[in-house]
Design an enzyme around this catalytic site. Structure first.
Site, PDB file in Angstrom:
ATOM      1  N   LYS A   1      -1.760   1.460   3.913  1.00 41.89           N
ATOM      2  CA  LYS A   1      -1.190   2.361   4.834  1.00 41.89           C
ATOM      3  C   LYS A   1      -2.410   0.972   5.959  1.00 41.89           C
ATOM      4  CE  LYS A   1       0.168   5.975   3.004  1.00 41.89           C
ATOM      5  NZ  LYS A   1       0.191   5.564   1.581  1.00 41.89           N
TER       6      LYS A   1
HETATM    7  C1  LIG Z   1       0.759   6.075   0.796  1.00 37.90           C
HETATM    8  C2  LIG Z   1       0.560   6.164  -0.267  1.00 37.90           C
HETATM    9  C3  LIG Z   1       2.166   5.667  -1.172  1.00 37.90           C
HETATM   10  C4  LIG Z   1       3.321   6.302  -0.950  1.00 37.90           C
HETATM   11  O1  LIG Z   1       3.348   6.166   0.241  1.00 37.90           O
HETATM   12  P1  LIG Z   1       4.453   6.703   1.349  1.00 37.90           P
HETATM   13  O2  LIG Z   1       5.211   5.851   2.072  1.00 37.90           O
HETATM   14  O3  LIG Z   1       4.189   7.797   1.583  1.00 37.90           O
HETATM   15  O4  LIG Z   1       6.021   6.553   0.515  1.00 37.90           O
HETATM   16  C5  LIG Z   1       1.735   5.186  -2.851  1.00 37.90           C
HETATM   17  N1  LIG Z   1       0.806   4.461  -2.601  1.00 37.90           N
HETATM   18  C6  LIG Z   1      -0.206   4.609  -1.818  1.00 37.90           C
HETATM   19  C7  LIG Z   1      -1.281   3.598  -2.693  1.00 37.90           C
HETATM   20  C8  LIG Z   1      -0.663   4.725  -0.964  1.00 37.90           C
HETATM   21  O5  LIG Z   1      -1.595   5.586  -0.665  1.00 37.90           O
END
Ligand SMILES: *Cc1c(COP(=O)(O)O)cnc(C)c1O
Length: 461
Positions: free
Chosen positions: A112
């Protein structure tokens, strides 16, 4: 470059407007009116460039005249300066044709950060130029919230409120949200699950009086600028494995469909991606949809991969929009049907989905077993989300190199990792004092009026 809504009823916006708005006023999500492409030569020319330079070339066509080239380059440089790996998104090899893309070297140890650090700099540049102030409200299953708080804390033109499901995020995820001391940061523990957090957030956006009164802005994965930032590492990793001369496939641990949708955009731009594999945990609505065509909600069952504990995958709407030939009316109808629990993807749309996407599901037991097997095989300590990706990827290995996205650092989920393999992954030194800092959090009911009152009261004027 214009941005249009997946439901066809909201005004078209510029990049900057779409970024500051988040959710469209008709309830839809913004997408570019057309996808710019990169030629074989453009992609070949990315080989050997820095991550930042690749980011500039890949994202530049999408931002229109929002920033000059110099401004945009500076924004990118600031966004990734805090990452603790020179490559930003390094690839490691797991097996002869299987690679792991480590996306956890940013400030909060999850992928993120790639989008959120960029969006923080974009907001700052845009708002300070316009002399405006906004209120950011975000919903998180754990990692978005900490990444948003890290990116926006202390910025002068924003207040940031983060809703997370009370008791359903890991200790470290919670502490990352509750320990920053900056006045413009507000961590809210909501009585409910992530889908409740996301639903209340949508309600706030659909309550125009409130939305306009507080200058509401969204940074959830529905924000187009976030998707865009994530397109970059599909290019950087594919090119380092031989694209555009060789094809590559990707497996993506998926929840809200934002990360894998970025891969879909990369493919539309011309990157030779063979398959994009959706990896889900036991909350497998997307895998079931790919198998049956029926998108049917069932309750969220908490898992050891909490960032994927989702039943309403917001960004999937963007994929549906394309699969339905960009027919906003058809998408609106599907979303209307979903209010009563499910919708059916048409046969044509399902076939088109299957041309690009494959899918798999990984149980809790399989997740644990994969963590254990990999520490023995390759020495790589996987977080539970990444392990789900690796497990599903292994079911899809073939002649084409496979890249699995490692979405978080194992130290963000120490209990699950040590249960699985007996190793207690350590936090990087810069975060070692997280457990001793004091926390600031407000527990809130799952109630729109109460939440809006709190935002009104807390935000700076
Ligand atoms: C947000 C997240 C996901 C999922 O990603 P999306 O874009 O919501 O599909 C997977 N793994 C981790 C560690 C995340 O923080």
């Amino acid at each position: 470059m214009q941005y249009i809504s997946t439901r066809g009823q909201a005004p078209a916006l510029s990049f900057e407007e779409a970024m500051l708005t988040g959710l469209a006023r008709d309830g839809g999500l913004y997408v570019p009116s057309e996808i710019p492409t990169m030629s074989h030569g453009d992609i070949a020319a990315l080989a050997g460039l820095s991550y930042e330079e690749i980011a500039f070339r890949v994202m530049r066509p999408f931002i229109g005249d929002a920033f000059t080239d110099d401004e945009f380059q500076e924004i990118i440089a600031k966004a990734y300066a805090g990452f603790r790996h020179d490559a930003r998104a390094p690839l490691v090899q797991l097996a002869p044709n299987h690679f792991l893309l480590e996306l956890f070297h940013g400030p909060t140890l999850a992928f993120k950060d790639f989008a959120m650090q960029l969006i923080g700099q974009l907001f700052q540049a845009s708002l300070s130029r316009a002399g405006k102030r906004v209120t950011i409200v975000g919903a998180t299953s754990g990692d978005t919230g900490s990444a948003a708080i890290e990116a926006f804390k202390g910025l002068s033109n924003v207040d940031v409120f983060i809703l997370f499901p009370h008791g359903r995020v890991s200790d470290i995820q919670r502490r990352q949200m509750t320990t920053p001391a900056d006045d413009n940061v507000h961590a809210l523990a909501l009585d409910g699950d992530f889908d409740d957090c996301q639903a209340r957030l949508k309600d706030m956006f659909n309550h125009f009086e409130f939305r306009d009164a507080v200058g509401l802005a969204g940074v959830n994965s529905i924000n187009w600028a976030r998707v865009l930032a994530q397109v970059v590492y599909f290019f950087s990793s594919a090119v380092s494995l031989g694209a555009p001369h060789r094809k590559v496939s990707f497996t993506v641990p998926t929840g809200n469909f934002g990360d894998i949708f970025a891969g879909y955009i990369a493919r539309k731009m011309g990157l030779p991606i063979e398959k994009l594999v959706i990896a889900t945990n036991q909350n497998d609505i997307l895998h079931r949809t790919m198998e049956t065509g029926s998108y049917t909600k069932s309750g969220v069952v908490p898992s050891i991969s909490p960032s994927m504990d989702i039943q309403v995958s917001s960004n999937f709407e963007r994929a549906l929009f394309d699969m339905y030939d960009r027919d906003g009316g058809a998408v609106s109808q599907l979303m209307e049907d979903l209010k009563s629990g499910s919708f059916n993807v048409s046969q044509g749309a399902l076939e088109r989905l299957r041309e690009t996407f494959a899918s798999g599901r990984c149980s809790e037991g399989e997740t644990m077993a994969t963590i254990k097997a990999h520490i023995e095989k390759s020495g790589e300590v996987l977080c539970p989300h990444s392990a789900i990706g690796v497990k599903v990827a292994e079911e899809h290995l073939g002649a084409t190199p496979m890249v699995t996205l490692a979405t978080a650092h194992p130290a963000k989920f120490p209990a699950a990792v040590s249960d699985a393999c007996g190793v207690n992954p350590a936090l990087p030194p810069h975060m070692a004092d997280l457990g001793s800092k004091s926390e600031r959090v407000t527990q809130v009911p799952n109630d729109l009026a109460a939440l809006e009152a709190l935002v009104h009261e807390r935000r700076a004027r």
